[in-house]
Design an enzyme around this catalytic site. Structure first.
Site, PDB file in Angstrom:
ATOM      1  N   CYS A  44      -4.650  -0.806   4.282  1.00  0.00           N
ATOM      2  CA  CYS A  44      -5.078   0.044   5.406  1.00  0.00           C
ATOM      3  C   CYS A  44      -3.999   0.080   6.486  1.00  0.00           C
ATOM      4  O   CYS A  44      -3.770   1.120   7.102  1.00  0.00           O
ATOM      5  CB  CYS A  44      -6.404  -0.453   5.977  1.00  0.00           C
ATOM      6  SG  CYS A  44      -7.775  -0.364   4.792  1.00  0.00           S
ATOM      7  N   ILE A  45      -3.356  -1.042   6.689  1.00  0.00           N
ATOM      8  CA  ILE A  45      -2.247  -1.094   7.647  1.00  0.00           C
ATOM      9  C   ILE A  45      -1.123  -0.174   7.166  1.00  0.00           C
ATOM     10  O   ILE A  45      -0.572   0.609   7.952  1.00  0.00           O
ATOM     11  CB  ILE A  45      -1.743  -2.544   7.827  1.00  0.00           C
ATOM     12  CG1 ILE A  45      -2.825  -3.385   8.519  1.00  0.00           C
ATOM     13  CG2 ILE A  45      -0.433  -2.567   8.624  1.00  0.00           C
ATOM     14  CD1 ILE A  45      -2.556  -4.879   8.483  1.00  0.00           C
TER      15      ILE A  45
END
Length: 148
Positions: A44-45
């Site tokens: 997600c980062i």
């Protein structure tokens, strides 16, 4: 939801507690909504940073970008600051918008899904891209769609 459908009306709060309504952009601006499972997950980062790194391409093509997860506004605020994200993060804590847009779960329902919607300024969905594990593909698919 499918390509060609109108984006439904919804309102979510961003990382600063400001309301965002899907209807506020209709007739004014194109936009990208990317749904992701959680701010702290490595993939997600990478996805959030990929949208950050391509942000100029979106703005140059009259698109606004919004990240959406079930994280709280406070968590979003820290995430946005930590990674210098130039776009708003919307908090869908009860997964109401995720359900409204029919974003599927992944990993046997253990995690919310990773789906990107590209919406034109008339509110019509032009692209839906679903890929649980390819963070960079979401940005590539969105950019390919906006460039036509």
């Amino acid at each position: 939801m499918k390509v060609g459908d109108k984006i439904p009306e919804f309102t979510l709060l961003d990382q600063d507690g400001k309301a965002f309504s899907s209807l506020s952009l209709i007739g004014k601006k194109n936009f990208v909504l990317f749904f992701y499972p959680q701010d702290s997950l490595p993939i997600c980062i990478r996805e959030a940073c990929a949208f950050r790194d391509a942000y100029y391409d979106f703005v140059e093509n009259n698109f606004e970008v919004f990240g959406v997860s079930s994280d709280s506004r406070e968590v979003h605020k820290r995430f946005k600051k930590s990674y210098s994200l130039p776009y708003r993060l919307l908090s869908d804590e009860k997964a109401a918008v995720r359900e409204l847009l029919q974003v599927p779960s992944m990993l046997f329902g253990l995690l919310p899904g990773r789906v990107t919607f590209v919406v034109d300024k008339e509110g019509v969905i032009r692209k839906i891209f679903n890929s649980a594990f390819s963070a960079s593909s979401h940005v590539k698919e969105a950019i390919a769609t906006i460039r036509g």
